[in-house]
Design an enzyme around this catalytic site. Sequence first.
Site, PDB file in Angstrom:
ATOM      1  N   ASN A  61      64.177  -2.358   3.695  1.00 20.76           N
ATOM      2  CA  ASN A  61      65.484  -1.788   4.041  1.00 20.76           C
ATOM      3  C   ASN A  61      65.332  -0.798   5.183  1.00 20.76           C
ATOM      4  OD1 ASN A  61      64.170  -0.148   2.055  1.00 20.76           O
ATOM      5  ND2 ASN A  61      66.073   0.858   1.510  1.00 20.76           N
ATOM      6  N   GLU A  63      67.540   2.098   7.111  1.00 25.13           N
ATOM      7  CA  GLU A  63      68.761   2.896   7.020  1.00 25.13           C
ATOM      8  C   GLU A  63      69.125   3.531   8.360  1.00 25.13           C
ATOM      9  OE1 GLU A  63      68.183   5.498   3.629  1.00 25.13           O
ATOM     10  OE2 GLU A  63      68.376   3.780   2.248  1.00 25.13           O
ATOM     11  N   GLU A  74      66.602  -7.470   1.722  1.00 25.36           N
ATOM     12  CA  GLU A  74      66.817  -8.916   1.558  1.00 25.36           C
ATOM     13  C   GLU A  74      67.434  -9.523   2.808  1.00 25.36           C
ATOM     14  OE1 GLU A  74      67.599  -6.476  -0.464  1.00 25.36           O
ATOM     15  OE2 GLU A  74      67.708  -7.084  -2.567  1.00 25.36           O
ATOM     16  N   CYS A 112      72.144  -6.283  -4.181  1.00 27.49           N
ATOM     17  CA  CYS A 112      73.571  -5.950  -4.037  1.00 27.49           C
ATOM     18  C   CYS A 112      74.398  -7.211  -3.775  1.00 27.49           C
ATOM     19  CB  CYS A 112      73.773  -4.920  -2.919  1.00 27.49           C
ATOM     20  SG  CYS A 112      73.758  -5.627  -1.269  1.00 27.49           S
ATOM     21  N   CYS A 115      74.042  -8.967  -0.308  1.00 31.24           N
ATOM     22  CA  CYS A 115      72.795  -9.743  -0.186  1.00 31.24           C
ATOM     23  C   CYS A 115      72.898 -11.046  -0.977  1.00 31.24           C
ATOM     24  CB  CYS A 115      71.599  -8.926  -0.651  1.00 31.24           C
ATOM     25  SG  CYS A 115      71.158  -7.626   0.524  1.00 31.24           S
TER      26      CYS A 115
HETATM   27  N1  THU Z   1      68.886  -1.761  -0.989  1.00 30.14           N
HETATM   28  C1  THU Z   1      68.161  -2.870  -0.652  1.00 30.14           C
HETATM   29  O1  THU Z   1      67.491  -2.908   0.387  1.00 30.14           O
HETATM   30  N2  THU Z   1      68.189  -3.924  -1.500  1.00 30.14           N
HETATM   31  C2  THU Z   1      68.786  -3.928  -2.716  1.00 30.14           C
HETATM   32  O2  THU Z   1      68.705  -4.933  -3.421  1.00 30.14           O
HETATM   33  C3  THU Z   1      69.531  -2.754  -3.182  1.00 30.14           C
HETATM   34  C4  THU Z   1      69.712  -1.667  -2.183  1.00 30.14           C
HETATM   35  C5  THU Z   1      68.806  -0.591  -0.110  1.00 30.14           C
HETATM   36  C6  THU Z   1      70.023  -0.241   0.664  1.00 30.14           C
HETATM   37  C7  THU Z   1      69.792   1.236   0.921  1.00 30.14           C
HETATM   38  O3  THU Z   1      68.896   1.373   2.016  1.00 30.14           O
HETATM   39  C8  THU Z   1      69.057   1.697  -0.324  1.00 30.14           C
HETATM   40  O4  THU Z   1      68.491   0.538  -0.895  1.00 30.14           O
HETATM   41  C9  THU Z   1      69.925   2.404  -1.345  1.00 30.14           C
HETATM   42  O5  THU Z   1      71.043   1.662  -1.654  1.00 30.14           O
END
Ligand code: THU
Length: 160
Positions: A61, A63, A74, A112, A115
């Site tokens: 991930n 940000e 994902e 989420c 995704c």
């Molecule tokens: N996040 C993911 O990368 N994948 C998931 O399945 C759930 C959430 C990330 C998004 C954000 O950077 C952090 O986790 C908190 O939500």
Amino acid sequence: MKELTLTIPIRVFSYEELDEADRHLIDTARETTRRSYSPYSRFAVGAALRLIDGTLVSGSNQENAASPSGLCAERTTLFYANSRYPDQAVDTLAIAARNERGEFLSDPISPCGACRQVMMETEKRYNRPMRILLYGTGGIYEIRGVSGLLPLSFDASAMK
Ligand code: THU
């Protein structure tokens, strides 16, 4: 009135019960959490996928201070794989996550909704079920197709 009940088959494995290729995928997803850029949530997610020709692609991930500009692990991984290897279906996608204390989650990470929608489109695009492995230290969920994560999904066929 009638009631519909949907059943989602999930197999739960220990790490040792997985075959070597899946263990390697899980190891890669775990290791990829180290390359997460998550200064805001401190939730580090790693994804690793295996294409049908055996190629591995991983991503984490990423940000951003303007939060909607960030992206989950994902989708980072799937979009890269689909853009770099557009002719290769995804065989298996593994996901792992660490909390703000740096610990891997004990329950399997739950992707989420956005995704799941992207996973569904990837599966439809290649017309081949995509296995998903959700890592938790207490067990690994194996879901043998995206419909297991997104029942009653919306896709382009609804618009015809
Ligand atoms: N996040 C993911 O990368 N994948 C998931 O399945 C759930 C959430 C990330 C998004 C954000 O950077 C952090 O986790 C908190 O939500």
